[in-house]
Design a protein around this motif. Structure first.
Motif, PDB file in Angstrom:
ATOM      1  N   ALA A 206       0.881  -1.167   0.000  1.00  0.00           N
ATOM      2  CA  ALA A 206       0.000   0.000   0.000  1.00  0.00           C
ATOM      3  C   ALA A 206       0.916   1.213   0.000  1.00  0.00           C
ATOM      4  CB  ALA A 206      -0.906  -0.003   1.222  1.00  0.00           C
ATOM      5  N   GLY A 207       1.138   1.787  -1.176  1.00  0.00           N
ATOM      6  CA  GLY A 207       2.160   2.827  -1.264  1.00  0.00           C
ATOM      7  C   GLY A 207       3.498   2.236  -0.844  1.00  0.00           C
ATOM      8  N   PRO A 208       4.209   2.877   0.095  1.00  0.00           N
ATOM      9  CA  PRO A 208       5.507   2.358   0.530  1.00  0.00           C
ATOM     10  C   PRO A 208       5.411   1.306   1.634  1.00  0.00           C
ATOM     11  CG  PRO A 208       5.094   4.459   1.596  1.00  0.00           C
ATOM     12  CD  PRO A 208       3.920   4.209   0.676  1.00  0.00           C
ATOM     13  N   LEU A 209       4.203   0.995   2.100  1.00  0.00           N
ATOM     14  CA  LEU A 209       4.038   0.079   3.229  1.00  0.00           C
ATOM     15  C   LEU A 209       3.748  -1.340   2.764  1.00  0.00           C
ATOM     16  CD1 LEU A 209       1.791   2.231   5.612  1.00  0.00           C
ATOM     17  CD2 LEU A 209       4.292   2.212   5.392  1.00  0.00           C
ATOM     18  N   LEU A 210       4.354  -2.305   3.446  1.00  0.00           N
ATOM     19  CA  LEU A 210       4.092  -3.715   3.208  1.00  0.00           C
ATOM     20  C   LEU A 210       3.109  -4.200   4.261  1.00  0.00           C
ATOM     21  CD1 LEU A 210       4.883  -6.325   1.635  1.00  0.00           C
ATOM     22  CD2 LEU A 210       6.640  -6.696   3.392  1.00  0.00           C
ATOM     23  N   TRP A 241      -5.971   8.229  -3.032  1.00  0.00           N
ATOM     24  CA  TRP A 241      -5.758   7.020  -2.254  1.00  0.00           C
ATOM     25  C   TRP A 241      -5.059   5.984  -3.120  1.00  0.00           C
ATOM     26  CZ3 TRP A 241      -6.387   6.600   2.854  1.00  0.00           C
ATOM     27  CH2 TRP A 241      -7.244   7.501   3.495  1.00  0.00           C
ATOM     28  N   MET A 242      -4.040   5.347  -2.574  1.00  0.00           N
ATOM     29  CA  MET A 242      -3.287   4.317  -3.277  1.00  0.00           C
ATOM     30  C   MET A 242      -3.706   2.967  -2.689  1.00  0.00           C
ATOM     31  SD  MET A 242       0.466   6.169  -3.152  1.00  0.00           S
ATOM     32  CE  MET A 242       1.249   4.914  -4.162  1.00  0.00           C
ATOM     33  N   ASN A 243      -4.365   2.154  -3.502  1.00  0.00           N
ATOM     34  CA  ASN A 243      -4.889   0.862  -3.043  1.00  0.00           C
ATOM     35  C   ASN A 243      -3.772  -0.163  -2.908  1.00  0.00           C
ATOM     36  OD1 ASN A 243      -7.531   1.851  -3.052  1.00  0.00           O
ATOM     37  ND2 ASN A 243      -7.812   1.300  -5.200  1.00  0.00           N
ATOM     38  N   ALA A 244      -3.878  -0.991  -1.894  1.00  0.00           N
ATOM     39  CA  ALA A 244      -2.918  -2.083  -1.716  1.00  0.00           C
ATOM     40  C   ALA A 244      -3.089  -3.094  -2.825  1.00  0.00           C
ATOM     41  CB  ALA A 244      -3.125  -2.742  -0.358  1.00  0.00           C
ATOM     42  N   GLN A 245      -1.957  -3.548  -3.353  1.00  0.00           N
ATOM     43  CA  GLN A 245      -2.006  -4.550  -4.439  1.00  0.00           C
ATOM     44  C   GLN A 245      -0.721  -5.362  -4.465  1.00  0.00           C
ATOM     45  OE1 GLN A 245      -2.389  -2.527  -8.217  1.00  0.00           O
ATOM     46  NE2 GLN A 245      -1.241  -0.780  -7.471  1.00  0.00           N
TER      47      GLN A 245
END
Length: 245
Positions: A206-210, A241-245
């Protein structure tokens, strides 16, 4: 802190800190190097870019099927919640965690403990790094709690006094890639469940987060499924918003 019986059932984990310790207050004690390595793997160095995190936490095990949706702004401590109260009625509320003492009892005793629970599931590697009250030990290689294989065991034990349930211990089984593969939670108090063992899988960025979005295992020996959905982040300076993928 007194909470409803429904909350006791739903919140599989509780914590020995009431307010999040932010990165500026770190390193009060010596910590094993694996802890920082772990946090960095999940995006610690980029956490300052996060303006907001949006996610839904869900739990399914015998007798329980619940979902709670959150938007958290870590820089300000603003929390927005959408879900149901202890009677099953829809609830929407927004509050500042720094002003929790002035909130209604339902927020203090039901919503915010739920937020703590769900946010630790979302970002525990960060919380382990931030929570300097916890004692962290690198115990070397151990067999995984479930299935075959082995991983490095990192134990995070909270103090025996203070917080919602003092004495809680998280045992993280960390692979060679510095990702948590499985974990064991041991509650320090008498509330149930006392022992939770799950996988950490379904990894997404999600963006820079794992983020680990899937946790399957047992709670006091009964099947448990805890999962995160609709995870997204908003970076500072952006309205997207950047969706987790």
């Amino acid at each position: 802190m007194k909470t409803s019986s429904r909350l006791d059932v739903i919140d599989l984990l509780a914590f020995s800190v009431l307010l999040f310790i932010q990165p500026a207050t770190l390193r009060a004690q010596q910590r094993p190097p694996i802890l920082e390595q772990l946090a960095k793997t999940y995006g610690l160095d980029s956490f300052g870019q996060i303006e907001a995190i949006r996610y839904t936490w869900s739990a399914q095990f015998p007798g329980v099927n619940v979902s709670r949706s959150w938007v958290w702004e870590p820089k300000t401590g603003k929390v927005s919640y959408e879900g149901k109260d202890k009677d099953g009625k829809p609830v929407k509320v927004t509050y500042m965690r720094s002003q929790l003492s002035s909130q209604p009892d339902a927020v203090k005793n039901e919503v915010d403990p739920g937020f703590m629970n769900d946010n630790y599931w979302l970002l525990f590697p960060f919380h382990a790094y931030w929570d300097t009250s916890a004692t962290v030990t690198d115990q070397g290689m151990h067999k995984l709690p479930a299935g075959s294989g082995s991983a490095k065991l990192v134990a995070v034990k909270y103090p025996t006094e203070g917080g919602y349930t003092p004495g809680d211990t998280w045992e993280l089984y960390v692979g060679k890639d510095n990702r948590v593969e499985q974990f064991v939670y041991r509650r320090g108090g008498p509330k149930k469940p006392s022992l939770v063992t799950t996988t950490w899988e379904g990894y997404k960025k999600a963006g820079p987060l794992l983020i680990s979005t899937e946790h399957r295992g047992t709670a006091d020996g009964k099947p448990a499924h805890i999962f995160l959905s609709d995870v997204s982040v908003k970076l500072t300076g952006s309205d997207t918003w950047m969706n987790a993928q």
